[in-house]
Motif scaffolding. Structure first.
Motif, short mmCIF file in Angstrom:
data_model
loop_
_atom_site.label_atom_id
_atom_site.label_comp_id
_atom_site.label_asym_id
_atom_site.label_seq_id
_atom_site.Cartn_x
_atom_site.Cartn_y
_atom_site.Cartn_z
N LEU A 1 0.85 -1.20 0.00
CA LEU A 1 0.00 0.00 0.00
C LEU A 1 0.87 1.24 0.00
CD1 LEU A 1 -2.73 -0.87 2.70
CD2 LEU A 1 -2.97 -1.06 0.22
N LYS A 2 0.46 2.23 -0.77
CA LYS A 2 1.19 3.50 -0.76
C LYS A 2 0.86 4.24 0.52
CE LYS A 2 -0.07 5.22 -4.86
NZ LYS A 2 -0.11 6.05 -6.06
N SER A 3 1.57 5.32 0.80
CA SER A 3 1.33 6.02 2.06
C SER A 3 -0.09 6.59 2.11
CB SER A 3 2.38 7.10 2.28
OG SER A 3 2.51 7.87 1.12
N ASP A 4 -0.71 6.82 0.95
CA ASP A 4 -2.10 7.30 0.99
C ASP A 4 -3.09 6.13 1.06
OD1 ASP A 4 -2.05 6.21 -1.51
OD2 ASP A 4 -2.55 8.06 -2.59
N GLY A 5 -2.58 4.94 1.24
CA GLY A 5 -3.46 3.78 1.40
C GLY A 5 -3.88 3.14 0.09
N ALA A 6 -3.40 3.67 -1.04
CA ALA A 6 -3.82 3.12 -2.34
C ALA A 6 -3.07 1.82 -2.64
CB ALA A 6 -3.56 4.14 -3.44
N ALA A 7 -3.78 0.90 -3.30
CA ALA A 7 -3.16 -0.35 -3.73
C ALA A 7 -2.31 -0.10 -4.97
CB ALA A 7 -4.22 -1.38 -4.03
N LEU A 8 -1.36 -0.98 -5.22
CA LEU A 8 -0.48 -0.82 -6.39
C LEU A 8 -0.56 -2.04 -7.30
CD1 LEU A 8 1.49 0.12 -3.67
CD2 LEU A 8 2.46 1.30 -5.61
N TYR A 9 0.22 -1.98 -8.36
CA TYR A 9 0.31 -3.07 -9.34
C TYR A 9 0.63 -4.39 -8.63
CZ TYR A 9 1.80 -5.09 -13.90
OH TYR A 9 1.94 -5.84 -15.03
N ALA A 10 1.62 -4.35 -7.72
CA ALA A 10 2.00 -5.57 -7.00
C ALA A 10 0.85 -6.09 -6.14
CB ALA A 10 3.23 -5.30 -6.14
N THR A 11 0.08 -5.15 -5.57
CA THR A 11 -1.02 -5.55 -4.70
C THR A 11 -2.06 -6.36 -5.50
OG1 THR A 11 -0.75 -3.29 -3.88
CG2 THR A 11 -2.49 -4.65 -2.87
N THR A 12 -2.41 -5.86 -6.68
CA THR A 12 -3.41 -6.59 -7.47
C THR A 12 -2.83 -7.93 -7.93
OG1 THR A 12 -2.74 -5.36 -9.44
CG2 THR A 12 -4.73 -4.62 -8.31
N ASP A 13 -1.55 -7.96 -8.24
CA ASP A 13 -0.96 -9.23 -8.67
C ASP A 13 -0.94 -10.25 -7.53
OD1 ASP A 13 -0.54 -9.40 -11.40
OD2 ASP A 13 1.24 -8.14 -11.34
N LEU A 14 -0.64 -9.78 -6.32
CA LEU A 14 -0.64 -10.71 -5.18
C LEU A 14 -2.05 -11.19 -4.87
CD1 LEU A 14 2.06 -8.95 -3.01
CD2 LEU A 14 2.12 -11.33 -3.80
N ALA A 15 -3.00 -10.28 -4.89
CA ALA A 15 -4.39 -10.67 -4.62
C ALA A 15 -4.87 -11.64 -5.70
CB ALA A 15 -5.29 -9.44 -4.56
N THR A 16 -4.40 -11.44 -6.92
CA THR A 16 -4.79 -12.34 -8.01
C THR A 16 -4.21 -13.73 -7.78
OG1 THR A 16 -4.85 -10.45 -9.50
CG2 THR A 16 -4.84 -12.62 -10.52
N ILE A 17 -2.98 -13.78 -7.28
CA ILE A 17 -2.38 -15.10 -6.96
C ILE A 17 -3.23 -15.79 -5.90
CG2 ILE A 17 -0.40 -16.25 -5.88
CD1 ILE A 17 1.43 -14.29 -7.33
N GLN A 18 -3.59 -15.03 -4.87
CA GLN A 18 -4.42 -15.61 -3.80
C GLN A 18 -5.71 -16.21 -4.39
OE1 GLN A 18 -5.38 -13.20 -0.12
NE2 GLN A 18 -7.44 -13.42 -0.94
N GLU A 19 -6.37 -15.46 -5.25
CA GLU A 19 -7.64 -15.93 -5.82
C GLU A 19 -7.43 -17.12 -6.76
OE1 GLU A 19 -9.09 -14.26 -3.37
OE2 GLU A 19 -10.79 -14.72 -4.65
N ARG A 20 -6.37 -17.07 -7.52
CA ARG A 20 -6.11 -18.20 -8.44
C ARG A 20 -5.83 -19.46 -7.64
NH1 ARG A 20 -2.34 -14.70 -12.64
NH2 ARG A 20 -4.08 -13.99 -13.95
N MET A 21 -5.08 -19.34 -6.57
CA MET A 21 -4.77 -20.52 -5.76
C MET A 21 -6.06 -21.10 -5.18
SD MET A 21 -1.54 -20.94 -6.12
CE MET A 21 -1.28 -22.28 -4.98
N LYS A 22 -6.92 -20.21 -4.71
CA LYS A 22 -8.18 -20.67 -4.11
C LYS A 22 -9.08 -21.35 -5.13
CE LYS A 22 -9.32 -17.54 -0.35
NZ LYS A 22 -9.80 -16.16 -0.25
N GLN A 23 -9.20 -20.74 -6.29
CA GLN A 23 -10.18 -21.24 -7.25
C GLN A 23 -9.68 -22.38 -8.12
OE1 GLN A 23 -12.10 -18.22 -9.62
NE2 GLN A 23 -12.04 -16.78 -7.93
N TYR A 24 -8.42 -22.34 -8.47
CA TYR A 24 -7.95 -23.31 -9.48
C TYR A 24 -6.85 -24.25 -8.99
CZ TYR A 24 -10.43 -19.95 -12.36
OH TYR A 24 -11.40 -19.12 -12.87
#
Ligand code: ARG
Length: 600
Positions: free
Chosen positions: A327-350
């Protein structure tokens, strides 16, 4: 199915053993002197020391033992102690016949079907696809097909960039132009219109206009710079509002998606690139807060200068790997954040065994950080194979990234169109009587082969020069050359059938010329080539294989009277060889992602 080299090594190993030596010495390789022999074994050289004997004496004994072996036409011992091996024509023939009865023509398949997710394409919604998106699409699609052929379950995900600043820019520009729209009326409480306020053509103009307004050129006045800054600030705020769930802005987001997706699909379709999943960064928006909490709770993430980061550096790193920012200092998510969350979801679903990413190689640090963070935070399993296949740049003749003639960014559509037009002219030239429809559809197929083969025949990580004249040539290491060769085979087979022959039922005989034998031996190498392409995720290996196959076929073709052959069984055998060669070509170009016309 055992490979030819394994079969040879077994026989030669037996002979070493029978002569009193270690059978491991019998390992055979392809000959590096194809003018002298087809295969070779250097085991006697290695054995000389161990057995205190001159290498040629060992080689002599082994050659002697192999003298009567039916697998070989000739095994020669040559000084100082090499074994030069030539297999029998009958062996080559029977190997091919067996191979054709095997599943996937003899490719070794994994015991269970592992699941792979391939993340490629990476289009950014509402921004036009440009030439930079070509390589991830082409390479990802080819690797997907190669892995499928070699027995993997593969899920292709486009992973769109659909959640970023481009959305805020479009919203901001829309507001400038049409403040009267209900989306911008804070009092509005009704349902937002189902119809989009813009078309794809509008979007194609709105986004670049907005993007330009958000950036002042170097030499701009203070006033202009301030205006650009204010505009960008507004766009960032709009992005955040949209991400935070503002109803009106989410409604615009849906319009952007609805208008853009069919266009994106059309573009990818034109490249014969297809995805199983059309997911994007937006799909993980809602799971990010939970993931961040989890990372904090387990002590994986910590604060650093106001931002939230996961340390990923290792002691043995040759170069410094900065922490992965969550997270950036203003609390915003970044490119890496979405990629990590996507890994989490892919692991769960597939539950994938592997996730491979295809994009520009300049993103390699990003992926290194993401992969390390995913393993450290246990979002991925220790054994999950996370890989980044970074591609090099497509350059113009000047060696700089490929541009349009007037120096602008090359849109993918323009590029595909240009290659298509060029091919159309060529097809029309060589087939003036071809009906218009057929000429167009043929040109499309050949153009795609030019584009894809021109790309895939290079190693993914290397840059290459986009040379339209070379790529579209019917000669040399090009897609059109491969197709031309295939069309040549098709036309002979058609003639044979027109004369009443049964091409499918034709029986392959033993080779009766060196060219025929070379072609047959290349055919026996199909599974080696494909397995090695799959293991290295290297479509260029499939290209290299079919280029060799094309050359071997054309030498055979030029030295053999096929339809004019009077000996019926010879003719039948040639026809069988043509059918098999065609089948190998077809299988390979399908893996590369293009198809062959009937004529060209
Ligand atoms: N949209 C990104 C870009 O254009 C590429 C996405 C690659 N995939 C990923 N999971 N990050 O740069």
């Amino acid at each position: 199915m055992e490979k030819v080299l394994e079969l040879i090594s077994k026989e030669v190993g037996d002979a070493f053993e029978a002569a009193g030596y270690d059978r491991e010495l019998g390992r055979a390789t392809l000959s590096n002197r194809p003018d002298l022999c087809e295969y070779q074994c250097n085991g006697a050289m290695a054995g000389a020391k161990k057995y205190g004997k001159a290498p040629f004496m060992i080689a002599d004994e082994v050659a002697e033992k192999l003298g009567s072996n039916e697998m070989f036409e000739k095994v020669e011992s040559v000084k100082p102690g090499f074994l030069n091996i030539t297999v029998s024509g009958d062996f080559a023939r029977s190997y091919i016949v067996r191979m054709l009865h095997e599943r996937r023509m003899g490719v070794t398949l994994p015991g269970h079907e592992p699941t792979y997710i391939l993340d490629y394409g990476g289009a950014n919604v509402a921004k036009p696809l440009h030439v930079g998106h070509l390589r991830p699409a082409i390479i990802g699609e080819a690797v997907k097909r190669i892995l499928k052929y070699t027995g993997h379950k593969v899920i292709g995900d486009i992973h769109m960039g659909d959640w970023g600043l481009q959305m805020g820019l479009i919203i901001t520009e829309l507001k400038c132009r049409h403040p009267e729209l209900p989306y911008f009326d804070p009092e509005f409480t009704g349902a937002y219109p189902k119809e989009s306020p813009f078309t794809i053509e509008d979007l194609a103009e709105i986004y670049p206009a907005a993007s330009a307004k958000s950036k002042a050129p170097e030499d701009a006045s203070e006033e202009q710079k301030a205006a650009a800054d204010a505009y960008k600030k507004e766009a960032l705020e709009a992005t955040k509002r949209m991400q935070d769930g503002d109803k009106a802005y989410r409604a615009i987001w849906h319009h952007i998606m609805n208008v853009s997706l069919p266009d994106l699909k059309k573009n990818y379709d034109s490249l014969d690139v297809h995805f199983d999943l059309w997911k994007g960064e937006s799909d993980v928006h809602d799971v990010i807060p939970g993931m961040v909490d989890y990372m904090k709770q387990h002590g994986y993430a910590h604060e650093s200068q106001g931002a939230l980061v996961v340390d990923v550096a290792r002691e043995d790193d040759a170069k410094e790997i900065p922490p992965c920012m969550i997270l950036k200092s203003d609390g915003a998510a970044l490119y890496a954040t979405t990629d990590l969350a996507t890994i989490q979801e892919r692991m769960k679903q597939y539950h994938p065994d592997a996730i491979y990413y295809f994009t520009d190689k300049r993103q390699s640090l990003h992926f290194e950080q993401v992969f390390r963070a995913a393993k450290k935070t246990k979002l991925a399993l220790p054994e999950t194979d996370l890989k980044f296949i970074g591609n090099g740049t497509i350059n113009g003749p000047d060696g700089k990234p490929f541009k349009t003639r007037d120096g602008g960014v090359m849109h993918l559509e323009t590029l595909v169109q240009e290659v298509g037009d060029k091919m159309y002219d060529k097809i029309k030239q060589s087939n003036p009587d071809m009906p218009e429809d057929e000429a167009r559809s043929t040109a499309k197929k050949v153009a795609l082969s030019a584009l894809k083969y021109g790309d895939l025949s290079n190693q993914a990580a290397k840059d290459y020069i986009f040379d339209i004249d070379r790529f579209t040539s019917f000669e040399g290491d090009t897609g059109p050359y491969i197709l031309y060769t295939m069309v040549r085979i098709k036309s002979i087979l058609k003639k044979y059938e027109a004369e009443g022959g049964d091409a499918k039922g034709a029986k392959l005989g033993n080779p009766d010329s060196p060219a025929m034998k070379s072609l047959m031996l290349l055919i026996t190498r199909f599974s080696d080539a494909i397995e090695s392409a799959a293991a290295d995720l290297a479509p260029n290996k499939v290209c290299a294989y079919i280029y060799d196959l094309g050359n071997a076929f054309n030498s055979f073709y030029h030295g053999t009277r096929i339809l004019a052959e009077e000996d019926a069984s010879k003719k039948e055998s040639y026809i069988a060889l043509l059918s098999i060669t065609l089948k190998i070509f077809e299988t390979c170009i399908d893996m590369l992602g293009f198809t062959c016309p009937e004529k060209m």
